[in-house]
Design a protein around this motif. Sequence first.
Motif, PDB file in Angstrom:
ATOM      1  N   GLY A 567     -12.479   8.937 -14.623  1.00  0.00           N
ATOM      2  CA  GLY A 567     -11.374   7.696 -14.564  1.00  0.00           C
ATOM      3  C   GLY A 567     -10.029   7.873 -15.318  1.00  0.00           C
ATOM      4  O   GLY A 567      -9.038   7.110 -15.109  1.00  0.00           O
ATOM      5  N   GLU A 568      -9.087   9.294 -15.548  1.00  0.00           N
ATOM      6  CA  GLU A 568      -7.836   9.720 -15.615  1.00  0.00           C
ATOM      7  C   GLU A 568      -7.509   9.843 -14.209  1.00  0.00           C
ATOM      8  O   GLU A 568      -8.703  10.252 -12.689  1.00  0.00           O
ATOM      9  N   ALA A 569      -6.536   9.674 -13.392  1.00  0.00           N
ATOM     10  CA  ALA A 569      -5.593   9.732 -11.980  1.00  0.00           C
ATOM     11  C   ALA A 569      -5.837  11.204 -12.347  1.00  0.00           C
ATOM     12  O   ALA A 569      -4.762  11.671 -12.557  1.00  0.00           O
ATOM     13  N   VAL A 570      -6.484  11.864 -10.601  1.00  0.00           N
ATOM     14  CA  VAL A 570      -5.769  12.981 -10.113  1.00  0.00           C
ATOM     15  C   VAL A 570      -4.916  13.160  -9.447  1.00  0.00           C
ATOM     16  O   VAL A 570      -4.174  14.059  -8.861  1.00  0.00           O
ATOM     17  N   MET A 571      -4.158  11.655  -8.894  1.00  0.00           N
ATOM     18  CA  MET A 571      -3.415  11.738  -8.522  1.00  0.00           C
ATOM     19  C   MET A 571      -2.071  10.140  -7.998  1.00  0.00           C
ATOM     20  O   MET A 571      -3.220   9.556  -8.411  1.00  0.00           O
ATOM     21  N   SER A 572      -0.897  10.625  -8.416  1.00  0.00           N
ATOM     22  CA  SER A 572       0.169   8.891  -8.786  1.00  0.00           C
ATOM     23  C   SER A 572       0.555   8.706  -7.363  1.00  0.00           C
ATOM     24  O   SER A 572       1.025   9.959  -6.483  1.00  0.00           O
ATOM     25  N   ARG A 573       1.321   7.724  -6.800  1.00  0.00           N
ATOM     26  CA  ARG A 573       2.013   7.196  -5.783  1.00  0.00           C
ATOM     27  C   ARG A 573       3.338   6.912  -6.463  1.00  0.00           C
ATOM     28  O   ARG A 573       2.594   5.955  -7.475  1.00  0.00           O
ATOM     29  N   LEU A 574       4.223   7.906  -6.407  1.00  0.00           N
ATOM     30  CA  LEU A 574       5.667   7.599  -7.302  1.00  0.00           C
ATOM     31  C   LEU A 574       6.929   6.012  -5.925  1.00  0.00           C
ATOM     32  O   LEU A 574       7.111   7.621  -4.886  1.00  0.00           O
ATOM     33  N   SER A 575       7.225   5.285  -5.366  1.00  0.00           N
ATOM     34  CA  SER A 575       7.564   4.751  -4.755  1.00  0.00           C
ATOM     35  C   SER A 575       9.138   5.261  -4.997  1.00  0.00           C
ATOM     36  O   SER A 575      10.023   5.840  -5.883  1.00  0.00           O
ATOM     37  N   ALA A 576      10.099   4.120  -4.449  1.00  0.00           N
ATOM     38  CA  ALA A 576      11.742   4.706  -4.541  1.00  0.00           C
ATOM     39  C   ALA A 576      11.724   3.783  -5.895  1.00  0.00           C
ATOM     40  O   ALA A 576      12.701   4.607  -6.177  1.00  0.00           O
TER      41      ALA A 576
END
Length: 623
Positions: A567-576
């Motif tokens: 359930g934890e995030a294994v990959m995340s995206r950070l926008s500008a």
Amino acid sequence: MAEGGPFPELDLHLLECPICLERLRQPKSLPCLHCFCQDCLGTYITKELSGKMASATSFPCPVCRGMATLVNQAETKENWAKQFPTNGVIQELIKLKEQSSEPLYCTPCQTKGNPSSPAKFWCKKIESGFCETCKIDHHDVVHIGCDILDITRHDSNRQKQNPAVPHCDQHDKKMVWYCEDHKLLGCSMCVFKDHRRCEAVTTATEYILKLKAGSQLTDMQAQLKKGAEVMNSLVKDFDEQLHVIVKNQEIALQSITDLRQRIDKRLDELQKNCTDKLITLIKDEKRKLDDSLRQCERLKKSMLNTLKSSIKATEENDNTETIVLYQRGQAEVESCKVLVTEMNESFTSINIQHQTEPGHTTFLHDVMGDIVIENPPRRFPVSHGYLASPLLGRRVREVQQFDIKTTSDEKDCDAAGVVYLPYNQIIVSDLKNKKLKLFTDQGQYLDELTIQGTPWDMCLVNDNIVAVSVSSPGGVHIVKVENSKISLSSEICLPDGKGCLGITHINGRFVVCSDTEEADTEEAEVFSVTQDGTAELLHQYSGMCYFVSHDPTSEDVLVSCHINTQGEAVMSRLSADTHLQDVMKVALVKNAAGLNVDREGNIYHIQTTSCRCLGTGHTSGNC
């Protein structure tokens, strides 16, 4: 009566040289069937092969880039154009056009002293005009069975007659036969002498019926239209890039001028050198784009003209021209595919900037800064299916394997990061020996550099600059690779001496993952770091993050989280704007490590046993 005289209207683009855009003079045909003035072709060959090997025996067509090979390779390059065959059909059309631009008079009446007697008939064989009386009294008596044309019946309301069949240059007979084995038109003598052993020799009419019965002709016309649309998209894109270059030039020149106004006259020479470099780089990059733009425009124009003429020739049952245009169209379509594929491999934006180092306040430093060219990747505008899917679904194969251990190593090697340099060299970070090692792509050892700390991940800044993330003690080390040697250029420290793990480079700044010094805490921080060491915290994670990457199109940061909790995030995206979005949670992937993003936006993620492409959510293969 058709415009320009008593003869049917001609496709004027067939009589136009693609290089000088004027009426063809001494038209020479290349194997791809594109025609050029002999002088224009000779000038192009000399320019194209200037500086190349003296042993070159071929050159690309200026329109479709199909290779043309010399028959007599002993001739000098200045005489190459003369070797190619003169296009007799084009010469005949030009002559016909020139004759049709003036009123025609009866030739026998002119000899009798009546120069203004209009001609009603034209004899193509003897190239003379006749009134009705002279036709009966003179022409028909001597020239029995001659192909004579009633020029008074060529008006705009009358359907055009079938054009006269061209005659063979060697035998002066009508070219009504077509050899499918050799792809050549010929007369009956040509067939008898040169094509007796060929299996597929038919009349031109039969070959046209065969093309029309199948889908080859319509398919070629559809592909010409599609290819012209691709070239049009490229032309528009290159035009936009030229505007960007001009805008960058104006901004950079203004930056140089503003800076020059704040310093002493002693910097006049530095300003001149910097400005000259900028303008030289602008000219070079603009020339490259201009060359690509001209190539696309030539091919686009030629494909559209071939498409138009092919449709027209098909409708008018002009067998000879239809065959010629069919072959020419096939060559252009193939060249279009090759051009799109080649351009896609190096399709980048051009960003030219004036950069200065902060804190330089004395004359001991080059305060004028430098002109920097960046080439971030750019998506191809429109390919219409010409480009294959680049990575998704492909198999991995081993290209080269070599040992990175050197004689000075005290421990076994443990490679963590690797960067492939543009000039066929590879730089590897060795954790245990705390070194950076430089090899050729064939495994030949070149140089090494000992690092104060533990080198981890690496990223390419430009063609010869590599950024290395270092922990214990930590920071970012900037190294330069020149003449097969590695040297330390500068060091960037993080706040509180934090160490770095993953690293990526986006528009002059670095995004790094920092490790934590508390043994009982598994937390990671992601920072944005500038060249002068200014660090901005982007996000704090509750687990360890060993690698980062970025999307080259959106410039979003992708962070890999080494987590196996469901359930934890294994990959995340950070926008500008530092907006956080979970890309994938622990399920298909856990304990994630390295990752990368291709130009199509597909994300490639590595875990302990497999490499997965997350652009579509399917496994692309084992690593």
